[in-house]
Design an enzyme around this catalytic site. Sequence first.
Site, PDB file in Angstrom:
ATOM      1  CB  SER A  42     -27.420 -75.698 -50.406  1.00  0.00           C
ATOM      2  OG  SER A  42     -26.122 -75.200 -49.968  1.00  0.00           O
TER       3      SER A  42
HETATM    4  N1  SAH Z   1     -25.858 -72.840 -46.272  1.00  0.00           N
HETATM    5  C1  SAH Z   1     -25.004 -72.133 -47.060  1.00  0.00           C
HETATM    6  C2  SAH Z   1     -24.449 -72.444 -48.336  1.00  0.00           C
HETATM    7  C3  SAH Z   1     -23.284 -71.750 -48.527  1.00  0.00           C
HETATM    8  S1  SAH Z   1     -22.129 -72.546 -49.723  1.00  0.00           S
HETATM    9  C4  SAH Z   1     -26.372 -71.142 -47.445  1.00  0.00           C
HETATM   10  O1  SAH Z   1     -27.421 -71.324 -46.923  1.00  0.00           O
HETATM   11  O2  SAH Z   1     -25.975 -69.970 -47.912  1.00  0.00           O
HETATM   12  C5  SAH Z   1     -20.889 -73.083 -48.618  1.00  0.00           C
HETATM   13  C6  SAH Z   1     -20.038 -72.393 -47.594  1.00  0.00           C
HETATM   14  O3  SAH Z   1     -19.119 -73.003 -46.895  1.00  0.00           O
HETATM   15  C7  SAH Z   1     -19.449 -70.851 -48.432  1.00  0.00           C
HETATM   16  O4  SAH Z   1     -19.684 -69.773 -47.973  1.00  0.00           O
HETATM   17  C8  SAH Z   1     -17.939 -71.165 -48.113  1.00  0.00           C
HETATM   18  O5  SAH Z   1     -17.109 -69.915 -47.771  1.00  0.00           O
HETATM   19  C9  SAH Z   1     -17.996 -71.953 -46.775  1.00  0.00           C
HETATM   20  N2  SAH Z   1     -16.690 -72.829 -46.378  1.00  0.00           N
HETATM   21  C10 SAH Z   1     -15.961 -73.462 -47.132  1.00  0.00           C
HETATM   22  N3  SAH Z   1     -15.021 -73.811 -46.230  1.00  0.00           N
HETATM   23  C11 SAH Z   1     -15.162 -73.460 -45.103  1.00  0.00           C
HETATM   24  C12 SAH Z   1     -14.545 -73.683 -44.079  1.00  0.00           C
HETATM   25  N4  SAH Z   1     -13.547 -74.591 -43.739  1.00  0.00           N
HETATM   26  N5  SAH Z   1     -14.989 -73.101 -42.690  1.00  0.00           N
HETATM   27  C13 SAH Z   1     -16.100 -72.321 -42.972  1.00  0.00           C
HETATM   28  N6  SAH Z   1     -16.887 -72.190 -43.926  1.00  0.00           N
HETATM   29  C14 SAH Z   1     -16.226 -72.872 -44.836  1.00  0.00           C
END
Ligand code: SAH
Length: 278
Positions: free
Chosen positions: A115
């Site tokens: 993000s």
């Molecule tokens: N906070 C992260 C952002 C990652 S993007 C960072 O700092 O890199 C959002 C993430 O949410 C993705 O990796 C995706 O796989 C995950 N995601 C989506 N749906 C999800 C769910 N139901 N449970 C756990 N993770 C999920």
Amino acid sequence: MSTSRPRPSFPAKLGKSIAIGAPAAAPVSSAQQLLKPAATRLGKTELPVQAQGLGLDSQVVRHKMVLKLQEQGITDPRVILAMGRIERHRFLDSALVNQAYEDTSLPIGYGQTISKPGVVSRMMELLLQAPSMLKKSPTQGQAKLGRILEIGTGCGYQAALLGQIASEVYSMERVRGLHDKARENLRPLSLPNVHLLLGDGMVGYPKGAPYAAIISAAGGDALPQAWLDQLALHGRLVAPMVAHGTQQALLVVDHTPQGFVHTVLEAVHFVPLKSGLA
Ligand code: SAH
């Protein structure tokens, strides 16, 4: 991603031993193990700190990023400290390192993104501005949040940041490859209060509940009931949700003695919240 990939190469003094208190590949169904103290205590790890000709000093560029965040309206000293302390370039593949301190989301593999620092800091500030926190620390002092649940570990960047502002962080990821990658990325940081869980965040993690705060890095169409069930009284949830038609917006939910109070804030653009493991 191989664990022996070249590390981003800002000058850095790392190499502390690790204590991530969670065996990372454990499924949530065996998650009680994950609450055991430092079940996986790995040895001392030295990161290769080799110059790759970037000509950047990470502290300087990170400081510039923090100044920009302040210009955008971030004021909480706890957020500012965390954003200045956690090295975002360490969470990116080497080809993207020189964009690490731009206010942009970047690919982390598996079709997902890290993000934007602006959004991450905004969401953390919203958590710290929960009415119960303001009561504890009216002048934005030093109070930390209690236990936090993060949905969407991704590369682990936000989990590391949350580890600076909360006593405990439970961070869930549904994609095994990213869960593993986050574990690798967090290993050198020695954050014993950050626990990584492989599992579907839509069902939350009841064993750690109730949470003082819940934060999602993935946006769904509706708020999973499990999140509300696991949010402590006086706790605050911040998540991107589809608000009007197809537009995502930041949603804040406060658990008050009178019930859940929903507030829809600005438009955002997050990857979708999906169910099940991948
Ligand atoms: N906070 C992260 C952002 C990652 S993007 C960072 O700092 O890199 C959002 C993430 O949410 C993705 O990796 C995706 O796989 C995950 N995601 C989506 N749906 C999800 C769910 N139901 N449970 C756990 N993770 C999920």
